[in-house]
Write a protein that holds these residues in place. Structure first.
Motif, short mmCIF file in Angstrom:
data_model
loop_
_atom_site.label_atom_id
_atom_site.label_comp_id
_atom_site.label_asym_id
_atom_site.label_seq_id
_atom_site.Cartn_x
_atom_site.Cartn_y
_atom_site.Cartn_z
N GLU A 148 -5.36 3.10 -8.78
CA GLU A 148 -4.40 3.18 -7.67
C GLU A 148 -3.04 3.51 -8.24
O GLU A 148 -2.64 2.96 -9.25
N SER A 149 -2.32 4.43 -7.59
CA SER A 149 -1.00 4.82 -8.08
C SER A 149 0.14 4.25 -7.24
O SER A 149 1.30 4.47 -7.56
N PHE A 150 -0.17 3.48 -6.20
CA PHE A 150 0.84 2.89 -5.33
C PHE A 150 1.10 1.46 -5.77
O PHE A 150 0.20 0.61 -5.71
N VAL A 151 2.29 1.17 -6.25
CA VAL A 151 2.59 -0.12 -6.87
C VAL A 151 2.37 -1.29 -5.91
O VAL A 151 1.88 -2.34 -6.31
N ASN A 152 2.68 -1.12 -4.63
CA ASN A 152 2.48 -2.22 -3.69
C ASN A 152 1.01 -2.54 -3.51
O ASN A 152 0.63 -3.71 -3.36
N GLY A 153 0.16 -1.53 -3.53
CA GLY A 153 -1.28 -1.76 -3.44
C GLY A 153 -1.80 -2.50 -4.66
O GLY A 153 -2.59 -3.44 -4.54
#
Length: 115
Positions: free
Chosen positions: A88-93
């Motif tokens: 995953e590249s989305f920090v919040n995820g």
């Protein structure tokens, strides 16, 4: 020959992270992240032995773009004999998934934060 830089389109970060999420990114993620994945860490792109990530000879399932990790962690809980590798590249995820992972106490999940 160096691999071309990859471009990630869209947001990489949303809302501000909570203190617990920041701590998990700093402490838990390095312990469960596969090594030698990025072009900087593995410029020759040597294949990685995925089963070695889990310390046992187990099948490995890959989840690309796991969001907050609900589906991946549900699979990990239902199939403890399987190794789950999520990217995953989305920090919040990633931060949300780490929080759920710590609460669930699962040991069969590895997370790659990036493309």
């Amino acid at each position: 020959m160096t691999a071309p830089a990859r471009k990630i389109f869209g947001r990489r970060k949303g809302k501000r992270l909570r203190a617990r999420q920041e701590a998990l990114l700093a402490c838990l993620l390095p312990r469960i992240a596969p090594q030698g994945v990025t072009p900087a860490d593995n410029p020759d792109r040597t294949p990685i032995e995925l089963r070695a990530l889990f310390g046992r000879d187990a099948p490995v399932w890959l989840e690309i773009g796991f969001g907050a990790g609900e589906h991946m962690l549900g699979l990990a809980a239902r199939h403890p004999e399987i190794g789950l590798l999520g990217a995953e590249s989305f920090v919040n995820g990633v931060a949300s998934c780490l929080s759920h992972l710590q609460d669930a106490g699962l040991s069969n999940v590895r997370i790659h934060f990036g493309d």
